[in-house]
Design a protein around this motif. Structure first.
Motif, PDB file in Angstrom:
ATOM      1  N   LEU A   1      39.597  17.757  59.334  1.00 58.05           N
ATOM      2  CA  LEU A   1      38.860  17.546  60.673  1.00 58.05           C
ATOM      3  C   LEU A   1      37.202  17.818  60.266  1.00 58.05           C
ATOM      4  CD1 LEU A   1      41.351  18.841  63.090  1.00 58.05           C
ATOM      5  CD2 LEU A   1      41.021  16.471  62.355  1.00 58.05           C
ATOM      6  N   ILE A   2      37.020  19.065  59.580  1.00 62.30           N
ATOM      7  CA  ILE A   2      35.368  19.124  59.346  1.00 62.30           C
ATOM      8  C   ILE A   2      34.873  18.000  58.612  1.00 62.30           C
ATOM      9  CG2 ILE A   2      33.767  20.708  58.105  1.00 62.30           C
ATOM     10  CD1 ILE A   2      35.649  22.885  58.837  1.00 62.30           C
ATOM     11  N   THR A   3      35.808  17.614  57.706  1.00 68.62           N
ATOM     12  CA  THR A   3      34.854  16.211  57.116  1.00 68.62           C
ATOM     13  C   THR A   3      34.985  15.276  57.887  1.00 68.62           C
ATOM     14  OG1 THR A   3      35.910  17.200  54.853  1.00 68.62           O
ATOM     15  CG2 THR A   3      35.367  14.716  55.115  1.00 68.62           C
ATOM     16  N   LEU A   4      35.776  14.726  58.567  1.00 72.32           N
ATOM     17  CA  LEU A   4      36.149  13.740  59.668  1.00 72.32           C
ATOM     18  C   LEU A   4      34.844  14.036  60.630  1.00 72.32           C
ATOM     19  CD1 LEU A   4      37.091  11.302  61.197  1.00 72.32           C
ATOM     20  CD2 LEU A   4      38.416  13.080  62.511  1.00 72.32           C
ATOM     21  N   THR A   5      34.486  15.133  61.233  1.00 74.09           N
ATOM     22  CA  THR A   5      33.270  15.343  61.958  1.00 74.09           C
ATOM     23  C   THR A   5      32.136  14.860  61.297  1.00 74.09           C
ATOM     24  OG1 THR A   5      34.712  16.837  63.152  1.00 74.09           O
ATOM     25  CG2 THR A   5      32.314  16.898  63.743  1.00 74.09           C
ATOM     26  N   ARG A   6      31.882  15.512  60.128  1.00 76.77           N
ATOM     27  CA  ARG A   6      30.641  15.321  59.248  1.00 76.77           C
ATOM     28  C   ARG A   6      30.290  14.024  59.142  1.00 76.77           C
ATOM     29  NH1 ARG A   6      31.415  20.388  55.109  1.00 76.77           N
ATOM     30  NH2 ARG A   6      30.780  21.967  56.368  1.00 76.77           N
ATOM     31  N   GLN A   7      31.503  13.041  58.968  1.00 75.53           N
ATOM     32  CA  GLN A   7      31.389  11.791  58.809  1.00 75.53           C
ATOM     33  C   GLN A   7      30.723  11.007  60.001  1.00 75.53           C
ATOM     34  OE1 GLN A   7      34.074   9.602  56.231  1.00 75.53           O
ATOM     35  NE2 GLN A   7      35.295  11.394  56.671  1.00 75.53           N
ATOM     36  N   LEU A   8      31.342  11.478  61.199  1.00 78.58           N
ATOM     37  CA  LEU A   8      30.803  10.883  62.368  1.00 78.58           C
ATOM     38  C   LEU A   8      29.388  11.106  62.715  1.00 78.58           C
ATOM     39  CD1 LEU A   8      33.967  11.701  64.554  1.00 78.58           C
ATOM     40  CD2 LEU A   8      33.018   9.559  64.240  1.00 78.58           C
ATOM     41  N   LEU A   9      29.093  12.561  62.603  1.00 81.79           N
ATOM     42  CA  LEU A   9      27.816  13.008  62.642  1.00 81.79           C
ATOM     43  C   LEU A   9      26.841  12.226  61.775  1.00 81.79           C
ATOM     44  CD1 LEU A   9      28.427  16.962  62.880  1.00 81.79           C
ATOM     45  CD2 LEU A   9      27.887  14.988  64.679  1.00 81.79           C
ATOM     46  N   ARG A  10      27.170  12.007  60.380  1.00 82.38           N
ATOM     47  CA  ARG A  10      26.154  11.168  59.674  1.00 82.38           C
ATOM     48  C   ARG A  10      26.032   9.764  60.071  1.00 82.38           C
ATOM     49  NH1 ARG A  10      28.786  14.106  55.359  1.00 82.38           N
ATOM     50  NH2 ARG A  10      30.246  12.523  55.125  1.00 82.38           N
ATOM     51  N   VAL A  11      27.053   9.121  60.730  1.00 83.42           N
ATOM     52  CA  VAL A  11      27.012   7.970  61.356  1.00 83.42           C
ATOM     53  C   VAL A  11      25.984   7.820  62.636  1.00 83.42           C
ATOM     54  CG1 VAL A  11      28.173   5.970  62.550  1.00 83.42           C
ATOM     55  CG2 VAL A  11      29.113   6.952  60.513  1.00 83.42           C
ATOM     56  N   TYR A  12      26.069   8.508  63.493  1.00 85.56           N
ATOM     57  CA  TYR A  12      25.386   8.674  64.719  1.00 85.56           C
ATOM     58  C   TYR A  12      24.137   9.498  64.626  1.00 85.56           C
ATOM     59  CZ  TYR A  12      29.395   6.280  66.724  1.00 85.56           C
ATOM     60  OH  TYR A  12      30.237   5.394  67.080  1.00 85.56           O
ATOM     61  N   LEU A  13      23.881  10.347  63.421  1.00 84.06           N
ATOM     62  CA  LEU A  13      22.390  10.930  63.297  1.00 84.06           C
ATOM     63  C   LEU A  13      21.794  10.121  62.302  1.00 84.06           C
ATOM     64  CD1 LEU A  13      23.504  14.573  63.676  1.00 84.06           C
ATOM     65  CD2 LEU A  13      22.097  13.357  65.389  1.00 84.06           C
ATOM     66  N   GLY A  14      22.326   9.402  61.601  1.00 87.32           N
ATOM     67  CA  GLY A  14      21.480   8.638  60.320  1.00 87.32           C
ATOM     68  C   GLY A  14      20.543   7.669  60.694  1.00 87.32           C
ATOM     69  N   ASP A  15      20.154   6.966  59.599  1.00 87.45           N
ATOM     70  CA  ASP A  15      19.280   5.697  59.637  1.00 87.45           C
ATOM     71  C   ASP A  15      19.886   4.756  60.721  1.00 87.45           C
ATOM     72  OD1 ASP A  15      17.447   7.195  58.367  1.00 87.45           O
ATOM     73  OD2 ASP A  15      17.931   6.046  56.476  1.00 87.45           O
ATOM     74  N   ALA A  16      21.029   4.685  60.534  1.00 91.19           N
ATOM     75  CA  ALA A  16      22.042   3.538  61.441  1.00 91.19           C
ATOM     76  C   ALA A  16      22.305   3.872  62.750  1.00 91.19           C
ATOM     77  CB  ALA A  16      23.028   2.835  60.569  1.00 91.19           C
ATOM     78  N   ARG A  17      21.815   5.087  63.312  1.00 93.20           N
ATOM     79  CA  ARG A  17      22.424   5.594  64.757  1.00 93.20           C
ATOM     80  C   ARG A  17      22.123   4.767  65.683  1.00 93.20           C
ATOM     81  NH1 ARG A  17      17.693   8.681  63.113  1.00 93.20           N
ATOM     82  NH2 ARG A  17      16.255   8.722  64.666  1.00 93.20           N
ATOM     83  N   ARG A  18      21.119   3.962  65.763  1.00 94.04           N
ATOM     84  CA  ARG A  18      20.864   2.984  66.804  1.00 94.04           C
ATOM     85  C   ARG A  18      21.722   1.974  66.788  1.00 94.04           C
ATOM     86  NH1 ARG A  18      14.241   2.601  67.319  1.00 94.04           N
ATOM     87  NH2 ARG A  18      13.616   4.720  67.849  1.00 94.04           N
ATOM     88  N   ALA A  19      22.125   1.386  65.647  1.00 94.37           N
ATOM     89  CA  ALA A  19      23.072   0.384  65.507  1.00 94.37           C
ATOM     90  C   ALA A  19      24.351   0.675  66.057  1.00 94.37           C
ATOM     91  CB  ALA A  19      23.043  -0.236  64.105  1.00 94.37           C
ATOM     92  N   ALA A  20      24.656   1.888  65.462  1.00 87.21           N
ATOM     93  CA  ALA A  20      26.057   2.489  65.904  1.00 87.21           C
ATOM     94  C   ALA A  20      26.181   2.876  67.450  1.00 87.21           C
ATOM     95  CB  ALA A  20      26.345   3.918  65.219  1.00 87.21           C
ATOM     96  N   HIS A  21      25.192   3.100  68.235  1.00 88.51           N
ATOM     97  CA  HIS A  21      25.401   3.213  69.652  1.00 88.51           C
ATOM     98  C   HIS A  21      25.385   1.758  70.180  1.00 88.51           C
ATOM     99  CE1 HIS A  21      24.946   7.277  69.666  1.00 88.51           C
ATOM    100  NE2 HIS A  21      23.769   7.263  69.185  1.00 88.51           N
ATOM    101  N   ARG A  22      24.649   1.022  69.830  1.00 92.84           N
ATOM    102  CA  ARG A  22      24.352  -0.529  70.504  1.00 92.84           C
ATOM    103  C   ARG A  22      25.960  -1.200  70.047  1.00 92.84           C
ATOM    104  NH1 ARG A  22      20.129  -2.837  72.430  1.00 92.84           N
ATOM    105  NH2 ARG A  22      17.832  -1.727  71.596  1.00 92.84           N
ATOM    106  N   ILE A  23      26.296  -1.213  68.969  1.00 92.46           N
ATOM    107  CA  ILE A  23      27.509  -1.934  68.683  1.00 92.46           C
ATOM    108  C   ILE A  23      28.477  -1.863  69.383  1.00 92.46           C
ATOM    109  CG2 ILE A  23      28.529  -0.451  66.768  1.00 92.46           C
ATOM    110  CD1 ILE A  23      28.086  -4.351  66.853  1.00 92.46           C
ATOM    111  N   ALA A  24      28.792  -0.492  69.776  1.00 92.76           N
ATOM    112  CA  ALA A  24      29.883  -0.046  70.816  1.00 92.76           C
ATOM    113  C   ALA A  24      29.879  -0.737  72.021  1.00 92.76           C
ATOM    114  CB  ALA A  24      29.838   1.559  70.953  1.00 92.76           C
ATOM    115  N   VAL A  25      28.850  -1.068  72.532  1.00 89.73           N
ATOM    116  CA  VAL A  25      28.463  -1.877  73.818  1.00 89.73           C
ATOM    117  C   VAL A  25      28.486  -3.179  73.667  1.00 89.73           C
ATOM    118  CG1 VAL A  25      27.013  -2.202  75.690  1.00 89.73           C
ATOM    119  CG2 VAL A  25      27.260   0.184  74.829  1.00 89.73           C
TER     120      VAL A  25
END
Length: 205
Positions: free
Chosen positions: A89-113
């Motif tokens: 679960l720590i690995t899973l959470t770290r993966q999520l954090l990398r997605v939403y804090l990394g260079d692609a974070r804006r795209a990740a937020h937009r695509i959900a909508v």
């Protein structure tokens, strides 16, 4: 060439993987900044420093390009078996954090909508999200089989709380504190998982 684009390239001279990378990166950055309304092959080509023909050699249109770009840079949450539920679960959470804090974070937020309004992207995004959910559920079920948490634990509620908590924490962090959040991401992942697992065990005493 990234796996996501390989199937779309026609036979012939091998493509330059550096050009592929630049196009993918440019597509994700542009989408994150401008959304679907401001996304065009011309704008991606300018940002990547390539001719539009280079994009058409690899992708048939902007939907296909964006779908592949998001698959390559955003949807990268995968199963991980560390031997313990806590570690998984720590690995899973770290993966999520990398997605939403990394260079692609804006795209990740937009695509959900925006995904539902972009057919090709919606289809690919749904497939990728489903595969991620299956990977996350597999982690929890392994923990249940090992006796690390009670067998009557709701897998859905546990993952909703964990993933929702991580994403909400990111979304509510002021812009001026994002840098600190990035630096503290690993520690935060451990604290969130420990808090949740403690709550699950206490609730089933």
């Amino acid at each position: 060439m990234p796996p996501a684009t390989r199937a779309h390239a026609p036979a012939g001279r091998p493509r330059d993987p550096e050009v592929d990378r630049r196009i993918i990166d440019a597509a994700v950055q542009l989408y994150g900044e401008a959304g679907w309304a401001g996304f065009s092959l011309e704008a991606v080509a300018r940002r990547a420093g390539v001719g539009k023909a280079s994009i058409y050699l690899r992708w048939s249109g902007k939907e296909q390009l964006l779908a592949d770009a998001l698959a390559a840079r955003v949807a990268n949450v995968a199963d991980s078996d560390t031997g313990t539920l806590r570690g998984d679960l720590i690995t899973l959470t770290r993966q999520l954090l990398r997605v939403y804090l990394g260079d692609a974070r804006r795209a990740a937020h937009r695509i959900a909508v925006e995904a539902p309004g972009i057919p090709e992207v919606a289809r690919r995004w749904t497939e990728l999200r489903e595969s991620q959910v299956l990977a996350a559920r597999a982690m929890v079920r392994r923990g249940i089989r090992r006796g690390e948490i009670p067998e009557n634990t709701s897998v859905t509620l546990l993952l909703d709380t964990l993933c929702g908590g991580a994403v909400m924490h990111i979304m509510t962090t002021p812009d001026g504190l994002v840098g600190q959040l990035v630096r503290d991401a690993d520690r935060y992942a451990e604290e969130l998982v420990d808090f949740l697992l403690h709550a699950v065990r206490e609730a089933n005493r």
